[in-house]
Design a protein around this motif. Structure first.
Motif, PDB file in Angstrom:
ATOM      1  N   ASP A  99      22.615  48.843  -8.445  1.00 46.27           N
ATOM      2  CA  ASP A  99      22.228  50.151  -8.959  1.00 46.27           C
ATOM      3  C   ASP A  99      21.648  50.950  -7.802  1.00 46.27           C
ATOM      4  OD1 ASP A  99      20.866  52.366 -10.158  1.00 46.27           O
ATOM      5  OD2 ASP A  99      20.849  51.282 -12.069  1.00 46.27           O
ATOM      6  N   GLU A 100      22.477  51.813  -7.215  1.00 40.82           N
ATOM      7  CA  GLU A 100      22.061  52.548  -6.024  1.00 40.82           C
ATOM      8  C   GLU A 100      20.930  53.518  -6.317  1.00 40.82           C
ATOM      9  OE1 GLU A 100      24.028  55.630  -2.803  1.00 40.82           O
ATOM     10  OE2 GLU A 100      25.218  53.922  -3.511  1.00 40.82           O
ATOM     11  N   LYS A 101      20.897  54.066  -7.531  1.00 44.15           N
ATOM     12  CA  LYS A 101      19.835  55.033  -7.851  1.00 44.15           C
ATOM     13  C   LYS A 101      18.467  54.349  -7.877  1.00 44.15           C
ATOM     14  CE  LYS A 101      18.273  58.576 -11.060  1.00 44.15           C
ATOM     15  NZ  LYS A 101      16.867  58.196 -10.801  1.00 44.15           N
ATOM     16  N   ILE A 102      18.369  53.227  -8.598  1.00 42.44           N
ATOM     17  CA  ILE A 102      17.078  52.533  -8.673  1.00 42.44           C
ATOM     18  C   ILE A 102      16.650  52.070  -7.294  1.00 42.44           C
ATOM     19  CG2 ILE A 102      15.892  50.480  -9.534  1.00 42.44           C
ATOM     20  CD1 ILE A 102      17.441  50.740 -12.111  1.00 42.44           C
ATOM     21  N   LEU A 103      17.579  51.472  -6.547  1.00 43.95           N
ATOM     22  CA  LEU A 103      17.238  51.002  -5.203  1.00 43.95           C
ATOM     23  C   LEU A 103      16.839  52.166  -4.309  1.00 43.95           C
ATOM     24  CD1 LEU A 103      17.004  48.785  -3.087  1.00 43.95           C
ATOM     25  CD2 LEU A 103      19.473  49.025  -2.658  1.00 43.95           C
ATOM     26  N   ASP A 130      15.613  55.056  -5.184  1.00 42.74           N
ATOM     27  CA  ASP A 130      14.303  55.564  -5.606  1.00 42.74           C
ATOM     28  C   ASP A 130      13.182  54.678  -5.087  1.00 42.74           C
ATOM     29  OD1 ASP A 130      15.397  57.715  -6.921  1.00 42.74           O
ATOM     30  OD2 ASP A 130      15.290  56.807  -8.913  1.00 42.74           O
ATOM     31  N   ASN A 131      13.364  53.354  -5.185  1.00 42.07           N
ATOM     32  CA  ASN A 131      12.324  52.439  -4.718  1.00 42.07           C
ATOM     33  C   ASN A 131      12.079  52.578  -3.225  1.00 42.07           C
ATOM     34  OD1 ASN A 131      11.688  51.325  -7.215  1.00 42.07           O
ATOM     35  ND2 ASN A 131      13.227  49.700  -7.041  1.00 42.07           N
ATOM     36  N   ILE A 132      13.149  52.718  -2.460  1.00 41.48           N
ATOM     37  CA  ILE A 132      12.990  52.917  -1.015  1.00 41.48           C
ATOM     38  C   ILE A 132      12.240  54.222  -0.737  1.00 41.48           C
ATOM     39  CG2 ILE A 132      14.215  53.286   1.162  1.00 41.48           C
ATOM     40  CD1 ILE A 132      16.480  51.514   0.039  1.00 41.48           C
ATOM     41  N   ARG A 133      12.573  55.251  -1.499  1.00 41.09           N
ATOM     42  CA  ARG A 133      11.904  56.545  -1.313  1.00 41.09           C
ATOM     43  C   ARG A 133      10.416  56.441  -1.613  1.00 41.09           C
ATOM     44  NH1 ARG A 133      11.163  60.463  -5.067  1.00 41.09           N
ATOM     45  NH2 ARG A 133      12.769  59.555  -6.441  1.00 41.09           N
ATOM     46  N   LYS A 185      25.448  42.770  -0.399  1.00 39.56           N
ATOM     47  CA  LYS A 185      25.499  43.310   0.959  1.00 39.56           C
ATOM     48  C   LYS A 185      25.333  44.825   0.949  1.00 39.56           C
ATOM     49  CE  LYS A 185      28.186  43.088   5.238  1.00 39.56           C
ATOM     50  NZ  LYS A 185      29.415  42.567   5.895  1.00 39.56           N
ATOM     51  N   LYS A 186      25.883  45.494  -0.081  1.00 41.78           N
ATOM     52  CA  LYS A 186      25.727  46.947  -0.174  1.00 41.78           C
ATOM     53  C   LYS A 186      24.255  47.328  -0.282  1.00 41.78           C
ATOM     54  CE  LYS A 186      28.355  47.549  -3.763  1.00 41.78           C
ATOM     55  NZ  LYS A 186      29.097  48.250  -4.863  1.00 41.78           N
ATOM     56  N   ALA A 187      23.517  46.557  -1.065  1.00 45.72           N
ATOM     57  CA  ALA A 187      22.093  46.839  -1.226  1.00 45.72           C
ATOM     58  C   ALA A 187      21.337  46.598   0.071  1.00 45.72           C
ATOM     59  CB  ALA A 187      21.514  45.969  -2.343  1.00 45.72           C
ATOM     60  N   LEU A 188      21.669  45.514   0.766  1.00 46.72           N
ATOM     61  CA  LEU A 188      21.014  45.209   2.035  1.00 46.72           C
ATOM     62  C   LEU A 188      21.279  46.305   3.062  1.00 46.72           C
ATOM     63  CD1 LEU A 188      21.800  41.386   2.203  1.00 46.72           C
ATOM     64  CD2 LEU A 188      19.527  42.406   1.962  1.00 46.72           C
ATOM     65  N   MET A 189      22.521  46.777   3.109  1.00 44.00           N
ATOM     66  CA  MET A 189      22.871  47.840   4.055  1.00 44.00           C
ATOM     67  C   MET A 189      22.097  49.119   3.747  1.00 44.00           C
ATOM     68  SD  MET A 189      27.008  47.250   4.406  1.00 44.00           S
ATOM     69  CE  MET A 189      27.216  48.768   5.344  1.00 44.00           C
ATOM     70  N   LEU A 190      21.963  49.452   2.452  1.00 45.66           N
ATOM     71  CA  LEU A 190      21.228  50.660   2.075  1.00 45.66           C
ATOM     72  C   LEU A 190      19.763  50.557   2.495  1.00 45.66           C
ATOM     73  CD1 LEU A 190      21.840  53.333   0.453  1.00 45.66           C
ATOM     74  CD2 LEU A 190      20.608  52.238  -1.429  1.00 45.66           C
ATOM     75  N   ILE A 191      19.189  49.384   2.334  1.00 43.49           N
ATOM     76  CA  ILE A 191      17.792  49.182   2.735  1.00 43.49           C
ATOM     77  C   ILE A 191      17.638  49.378   4.237  1.00 43.49           C
ATOM     78  CG2 ILE A 191      15.976  47.429   2.961  1.00 43.49           C
ATOM     79  CD1 ILE A 191      16.924  46.321   0.252  1.00 43.49           C
ATOM     80  N   HIS A 192      18.533  48.771   5.007  1.00 44.20           N
ATOM     81  CA  HIS A 192      18.452  48.903   6.465  1.00 44.20           C
ATOM     82  C   HIS A 192      18.651  50.361   6.911  1.00 44.20           C
ATOM     83  CE1 HIS A 192      18.127  44.733   8.002  1.00 44.20           C
ATOM     84  NE2 HIS A 192      18.687  44.418   6.850  1.00 44.20           N
ATOM     85  N   GLU A 193      19.480  51.084   6.173  1.00 46.39           N
ATOM     86  CA  GLU A 193      19.750  52.472   6.536  1.00 46.39           C
ATOM     87  C   GLU A 193      18.597  53.413   6.187  1.00 46.39           C
ATOM     88  OE1 GLU A 193      23.299  53.431   4.478  1.00 46.39           O
ATOM     89  OE2 GLU A 193      24.606  52.170   5.738  1.00 46.39           O
ATOM     90  N   ARG A 194      17.931  53.173   5.058  1.00 48.77           N
ATOM     91  CA  ARG A 194      17.008  54.169   4.526  1.00 48.77           C
ATOM     92  C   ARG A 194      15.526  53.848   4.691  1.00 48.77           C
ATOM     93  NH1 ARG A 194      19.568  56.458  -1.170  1.00 48.77           N
ATOM     94  NH2 ARG A 194      21.692  56.862  -0.407  1.00 48.77           N
ATOM     95  N   VAL A 195      15.176  52.574   4.877  1.00 47.74           N
ATOM     96  CA  VAL A 195      13.749  52.272   5.034  1.00 47.74           C
ATOM     97  C   VAL A 195      13.225  52.938   6.298  1.00 47.74           C
ATOM     98  CG1 VAL A 195      12.108  50.419   5.567  1.00 47.74           C
ATOM     99  CG2 VAL A 195      13.721  50.141   3.693  1.00 47.74           C
TER     100      VAL A 195
END
Length: 377
Positions: free
Chosen positions: A105-109, A111-114, A154-164
């Motif tokens: 769920d890209e939206k929840i993830l 939002d949490n990173i934000r 892996k998609k979630a991990l990549m999003l975290i690395h990109e946005r944190v």
């Protein structure tokens, strides 16, 4: 005649189970489902007329039916023998594990990173570390049933690395866990990692924290003579023939610990709540499971080159429970907060307790399903 016999047998079957379920003493709690069961509903003219009684009575019968756990196990086993490998939302793998489903769920993830980034921006002077890890469904993805419709973490991990935020020190333990995936790093019947899996993540985190991992930390058989551990995933799909897990924990003989369960007002001098070895959810032997806020103090050796004698804050999900004992061997003063239950101001807590560092500890499934990081303020 044959049809009449079938009908009579079915009616007798229902009668035996219904009457037996009513006559026998009701159960208050289901160890298998880890939840409180329905009690007999209020019987009155008002509840009968409104239909509330019959609705609640059906739920009551479903909960209190005799042999319910055995019937569920029999149903799961029958489905498994017919070739099903996804049952009640969990998967049976080729290496005899039960793993939970994962849906990205890209939206929840996002939002949490934000929320995490905004918190760091509001506290620029506070060092923040973030530990993330994939779960067993990713580490053992090649063991899943062929074509299993499970999303790739892996998609979630990549999003975290990109946005944190680059101001947050990010530690990803996924590769380290994958490299040692044959060494019992996840339970076979539960969604958590074992003490061995937590130790691998701790070593990754220690490098980024600049702390030294004591070379004398060893595990002990935490369960002793207790029954094997059958975890949360087994409860969803209990199967005949499955062996329970063994539970190991860090040997506490090197340090003294004191844990203050601040939300409930009780204390103990151990990180292990050994009474929980007698219940089904034995993972709660680590820090008694989920609490809104606890305070851990220890006599860990003071490192003059670090902040390990000053208070730190851990914001976490339940994966942290098996990892915190390692950190308690490095840090003398630890506050632990679970945002699912802690709804006071984290900023105020940091100010009042003189927190000098915050560590976020989360698994990918939690970060993409839980919406409580909005409480981080």
């Amino acid at each position: 005649m044959r049809n009449k016999l079938i009908i009579i047998t079915f009616i007798l079957y229902l009668a035996v189970f219904t009457v037996g379920s009513i006559i026998l003493k009701d159960r208050d709690f289901s160890d298998m489902e880890n939840r409180t069961l329905k009690s007999f509903p209020e019987f009155s003219a008002r509840t009968v007329a409104s239909g509330k009684f019959m609705s609640e009575f059906e739920d009551y019968l479903a909960d209190q039916i005799i042999f319910k756990d055995d019937l569920v196990k029999l149903d799961t086993t029958a489905s498994y023998l017919m070739g099903q490998r996804k049952i009640n939302g969990v998967y049976f793998t080729d290496n005899d594990m039960i793993v939970q489903d994962y849906q990205y769920d890209e939206k929840i993830l996002g939002d949490n990173i934000r929320y995490i980034n905004e918190f760091k921006e509001a506290h620029p002077e506070l060092p923040v570390n973030m530990l993330v890890t994939a779960t067993a469904s990713y580490i053992y993805r090649d063991k899943l049933p062929y074509g299993a419709p499970i999303d790739d973490q892996k998609k979630a991990l990549m999003l975290i690395h990109e946005r944190v935020s680059p101001d947050i020190k990010l530690t990803d333990a996924t590769d380290a866990l994958y490299a040692q995936r044959e060494s019992g790093i996840f339970f076979s019947t539960d969604h958590h990692w074992t003490q061995s899996g937590a130790a691998i993540a701790y070593n990754c985190l220690a490098d980024d924290l600049g702390i030294v991992v004591p070379d004398y930390l060893v595990y002990e058989d935490a369960a002793g003579n207790a029954d094997p551990f059958f975890g949360t995933l087994y409860s969803k799909a209990p199967l005949y023939g499955v062996e329970g897990d063994k539970l190991s924990a860090l040997d506490e003989k090197y340090y003294s610990y004191h844990v203050d369960y601040m939300d409930e007002g009780w204390e103990e001098d151990s990180l292990l709540h050994r009474e929980n070895l007698e219940i089904k959810d034995k993972y709660t032997v680590f820090l008694d499971g989920n609490h809104s806020i606890i305070h851990i103090t220890s006599d860990a050796r003071v490192n003059p080159d670090s902040d390990n004698d000053k208070p730190i804050l851990i914001v976490k999900d339940s994966y942290a429970h098996a990892l915190i004992p390692f950190l308690a061997a490095n840090y003398r003063d630890i506050y632990v907060v679970d945002l699912r239950y802690y709804h006071d101001s984290v900023s105020k807590l940091i100010e009042e307790k003189g927190i000098v560092r915050m560590i976020l500890i989360n698994n990918i499934d939690f970060l993409t399903t839980d919406t409580n990081y909005k409480m981080l303020y």
